[in-house]
Write a protein that holds these residues in place. Structure first.
Motif, short mmCIF file in Angstrom:
data_model
loop_
_atom_site.label_atom_id
_atom_site.label_comp_id
_atom_site.label_asym_id
_atom_site.label_seq_id
_atom_site.Cartn_x
_atom_site.Cartn_y
_atom_site.Cartn_z
N HIS A 125 28.63 -54.87 -20.82
CA HIS A 125 29.76 -55.40 -21.58
C HIS A 125 29.36 -55.86 -22.99
CE1 HIS A 125 32.10 -55.23 -17.91
NE2 HIS A 125 31.15 -55.90 -17.29
N ILE A 126 28.07 -55.71 -23.33
CA ILE A 126 27.58 -56.20 -24.62
C ILE A 126 26.92 -55.06 -25.38
CG2 ILE A 126 26.09 -57.86 -25.79
CD1 ILE A 126 26.28 -59.67 -23.37
N PHE A 127 27.26 -54.96 -26.65
CA PHE A 127 26.72 -53.94 -27.54
C PHE A 127 26.03 -54.62 -28.72
CE2 PHE A 127 30.06 -52.25 -25.03
CZ PHE A 127 29.80 -50.90 -24.84
N ALA A 128 25.21 -53.87 -29.44
CA ALA A 128 24.54 -54.41 -30.63
C ALA A 128 24.52 -53.35 -31.72
CB ALA A 128 23.11 -54.85 -30.31
N ALA A 129 24.66 -53.80 -32.96
CA ALA A 129 24.69 -52.87 -34.11
C ALA A 129 24.03 -53.53 -35.30
CB ALA A 129 26.14 -52.49 -34.44
N GLY A 130 23.72 -52.70 -36.29
CA GLY A 130 23.13 -53.20 -37.53
C GLY A 130 21.66 -53.52 -37.39
N ASP A 131 21.22 -54.53 -38.12
CA ASP A 131 19.80 -54.84 -38.23
C ASP A 131 19.11 -55.17 -36.91
OD1 ASP A 131 20.19 -54.56 -40.94
OD2 ASP A 131 20.19 -56.70 -41.38
N ILE A 132 19.85 -55.71 -35.95
CA ILE A 132 19.19 -56.16 -34.72
C ILE A 132 19.06 -55.05 -33.68
CG2 ILE A 132 19.99 -58.52 -35.05
CD1 ILE A 132 21.93 -58.00 -32.66
N ALA A 133 19.76 -53.94 -33.85
CA ALA A 133 19.83 -52.91 -32.81
C ALA A 133 18.61 -52.00 -32.87
CB ALA A 133 21.10 -52.09 -32.96
N ALA A 134 17.84 -52.01 -31.80
CA ALA A 134 16.71 -51.08 -31.66
C ALA A 134 17.19 -49.94 -30.77
CB ALA A 134 15.51 -51.79 -31.04
N VAL A 135 17.53 -48.83 -31.41
CA VAL A 135 18.26 -47.75 -30.74
C VAL A 135 17.29 -46.75 -30.12
CG1 VAL A 135 19.98 -45.93 -31.06
CG2 VAL A 135 20.07 -48.00 -32.48
N ASP A 136 17.58 -46.38 -28.89
CA ASP A 136 16.87 -45.27 -28.25
C ASP A 136 17.39 -44.00 -28.90
OD1 ASP A 136 15.42 -43.65 -26.61
OD2 ASP A 136 16.48 -44.15 -24.77
N HIS A 137 16.71 -43.57 -29.98
CA HIS A 137 17.26 -42.57 -30.89
C HIS A 137 17.12 -41.15 -30.33
CE1 HIS A 137 18.24 -40.53 -34.64
NE2 HIS A 137 18.56 -41.70 -35.16
N PRO A 138 18.23 -40.43 -30.13
CA PRO A 138 18.17 -39.09 -29.54
C PRO A 138 17.39 -38.09 -30.40
CG PRO A 138 20.42 -39.95 -29.53
CD PRO A 138 19.62 -40.85 -30.39
N LEU A 139 17.43 -38.23 -31.71
CA LEU A 139 16.79 -37.26 -32.59
C LEU A 139 15.28 -37.44 -32.65
CD1 LEU A 139 17.00 -34.97 -34.67
CD2 LEU A 139 17.43 -36.70 -36.43
N ASP A 188 22.89 -40.78 -33.47
CA ASP A 188 21.69 -40.04 -33.86
C ASP A 188 21.60 -39.85 -35.37
OD1 ASP A 188 23.73 -38.25 -34.26
OD2 ASP A 188 22.75 -36.58 -33.23
N ARG A 189 22.15 -40.79 -36.12
CA ARG A 189 22.11 -40.71 -37.59
C ARG A 189 20.69 -40.66 -38.11
NH1 ARG A 189 26.73 -40.52 -41.21
NH2 ARG A 189 28.54 -40.94 -39.89
N VAL A 190 20.46 -39.83 -39.12
CA VAL A 190 19.18 -39.85 -39.83
C VAL A 190 19.16 -41.11 -40.70
CG1 VAL A 190 17.74 -38.70 -41.56
CG2 VAL A 190 18.98 -37.34 -39.85
N PRO A 191 18.15 -41.97 -40.54
CA PRO A 191 18.09 -43.18 -41.38
C PRO A 191 18.14 -42.84 -42.86
CG PRO A 191 16.50 -43.32 -39.59
CD PRO A 191 17.06 -41.92 -39.55
N ALA A 234 12.37 -41.89 -30.00
CA ALA A 234 11.69 -43.18 -30.09
C ALA A 234 12.74 -44.25 -30.30
CB ALA A 234 10.68 -43.18 -31.23
N ARG A 235 12.32 -45.49 -30.14
CA ARG A 235 13.24 -46.61 -30.37
C ARG A 235 13.13 -47.04 -31.82
NH1 ARG A 235 16.27 -49.17 -27.06
NH2 ARG A 235 15.25 -48.54 -25.13
N LEU A 236 14.23 -46.95 -32.55
CA LEU A 236 14.24 -47.24 -33.98
C LEU A 236 15.12 -48.46 -34.27
CD1 LEU A 236 13.07 -44.34 -34.25
CD2 LEU A 236 14.54 -44.05 -36.24
N ARG A 237 14.61 -49.34 -35.12
CA ARG A 237 15.42 -50.43 -35.66
C ARG A 237 15.40 -50.30 -37.17
NH1 ARG A 237 15.32 -55.42 -37.77
NH2 ARG A 237 13.04 -55.50 -37.83
N VAL A 238 16.57 -50.11 -37.74
CA VAL A 238 16.69 -49.82 -39.18
C VAL A 238 17.50 -50.92 -39.84
CG1 VAL A 238 17.50 -48.15 -40.88
CG2 VAL A 238 16.58 -47.34 -38.70
N GLU A 239 16.98 -51.46 -40.96
CA GLU A 239 17.63 -52.60 -41.60
C GLU A 239 18.47 -52.22 -42.82
OE1 GLU A 239 14.60 -55.44 -42.56
OE2 GLU A 239 14.25 -56.00 -40.47
N HIS A 240 18.68 -50.96 -43.06
CA HIS A 240 19.33 -50.56 -44.31
C HIS A 240 20.85 -50.49 -44.20
CE1 HIS A 240 15.45 -49.93 -46.05
NE2 HIS A 240 15.11 -49.09 -45.10
#
Length: 419
Positions: A283-297, A329-332, A300-306
């Motif tokens: 029931h909880i999601f995270a986005a932006g600077d705090i989200a360490a995403v299991d990146h499909p592309l 799966d956005r390219v940073p 690896a797990r990526l956390r992007v602050e931009h």
């Protein structure tokens, strides 16, 4: 009419949170949308804080994500200047600093990042600054203007993107600037020493002084005001103000206290989320600077602050909250403006991940594209004063196929022919 039987709560009043609220309404969500931010300002974009707004080229209202009237018009309930102190996962509620309890059906955490602090004597002096919030930029903008009028000195701890952008803004006001950086070039751990030298030359030509291979150890002052900054090699730099630009840390305390799964701090930390930006609590999601995403592309797990990550991950999380299929799966991507140099960077090439850097164009004239390769595959590309190539660069990153480095570096070969 708002359906009070469903409530989506967004914690974080930045770009990610605001775009999530906007997307919920655009996708037809008719329940309550509650956005809680710990700043009193309406949600705003952060890039102008070190670029156009700081340099005095943009007005304050121009940084807002939406006009202030939009929130009432879209039936988005704002709680500004409010801190969320806890999350009750079992009861699906959050508690605010004033002890108000707000129920949620779905919760989005978009709490952003906080500037890292200098842990040295003298940081309590009036002229020591950080830059993360609009209030910081308001203050620093006045400081830079004053330094410019009085031939004052600004010492910047850190030669990363924020440090360099502030240096450029400060020189625009006429302030004297010294950048203290532990590495041998600015941006050393981001783009490497060869390209870092380009930024050394750029700023040196504009009057910035660099002190490499050193760290600040003390800020000295008198009557509460800054007088100088000392480094660990015994040097002392005159200073009227000091900016700490030594990076940012994700604001994960709320998520940690709630018992959500966290990402490995050794790899950037953050709140662990899957490709739909869902945390270990469904029931909880995270986005932006705090989200360490299991990146499909990237696998690896990526956390992007931009900026672009906040811009895109907020809406993606909103759609996932609505039950739509999402694979983030956005390219940073990020951009920077310094003096007459503009750049865009796409991809992910952390230190040690690449084995070759290819330059396409004229680095001496600062009109080129740099590519970071591993086994002839493009991991990232940075176009400097070369425009309308970002889509192609991102396609090369996304393709993941081997590319001939000689062709990649040859400007006579159309870039899209290498796809």
């Amino acid at each position: 009419m708002v359906d009070a039987h469903r409530t989506f709560v967004i914690v974080g009043g930045g770009l990610a949170g605001a775009k999530a609220a906007e997307t919920l309404r655009a996708e037809g969500f008719s329940g309550r949308v509650i956005l809680i931010g710990d700043e009193r300002d309406h949600p705003y974009e952060r890039p102008p804080l070190s670029k156009g707004y700081l340099a005095g080229k943009e007005e304050r209202d121009s940084v807002l994500v939406q006009k202030t009237a939009w929130y009432a018009g879209a039936d988005v309930e704002l709680h500004l200047g409010q801190v969320v102190t806890s999350v009750d996962r079992a009861g699906r509620s959050v508690q605010l600093g004033d002890n108000t309890v707000v129920h949620y059906d779905k919760l989005l955490l978009a709490t952003g990042a906080e500037p890292r602090r200098l842990d040295i004597p003298g940081t309590d002096l009036v002229g020591v600054h950080h830059l993360r919030r609009l209030a910081h930029a308001d203050r620093l903008r006045n400081v830079l203007a004053s330094l410019g009028r009085d031939n004052g000195h600004l010492v910047i701890a850190g030669g990363g993107w924020i440090g360099l952008e502030v240096a450029a803004a400060a020189r625009g006001y006429g302030a004297e600037v010294t950048v203290v950086e532990p590495s041998t070039t600015p941006l050393y751990h981001v783009i490497g020493p060869e390209l870092g030298q380009i930024f050394t030359d750029l700023h040196t030509e504009h009057g910035v002084r660099f002190h490499f291979g050193a760290r600040l150890t003390e800020i000295t002052g008198e009557d509460g005001l800054v007088l100088a900054a000392r480094t660990d090699d015994g040097e002392e730099h005159p200073a009227h103000d000091v900016l700490a630009a030594i990076g940012a840390a994700p604001r994960t305390a709320l998520a940690e206290a709630a018992g959500l799964e966290m990402a490995d701090p050794a790899h950037g930390g953050g709140v662990a989320v899957d490709a739909s930006l869902r945390t270990s609590d469904p029931h909880i999601f995270a986005a932006g600077d705090i989200a360490a995403v299991d990146h499909p592309l990237f696998g690896a797990r990526l956390r992007v602050e931009h900026w672009a990550n906040a811009l895109n991950s907020g809406p993606a999380a909103a759609r996932a909250m609505l039950g739509l299929e999402v694979s983030y799966d956005r390219v940073p991507y990020f951009f920077s403006d310094q003096y007459d140099l503009g750049l865009e960077y796409s991809g992910w090439a952390p230190p040690g991940s690449y084995d070759q850097v290819v330059i396409r164009g004229d680095a001496g004239k600062r009109e080129f594209i740099a590519f970071w390769l591993k086994d002839r595959r493009v991991l990232a590309g940075m176009n400097v004063n070369v425009w309308d190539v970002t889509d192609t660069v991102q396609q090369l990153v996304r393709a993941g196929r081997p590319v001939d480095p000689d062709l990649l570096g040859d400007p006579s070969v159309p870039l899209d022919s290498l796809l």
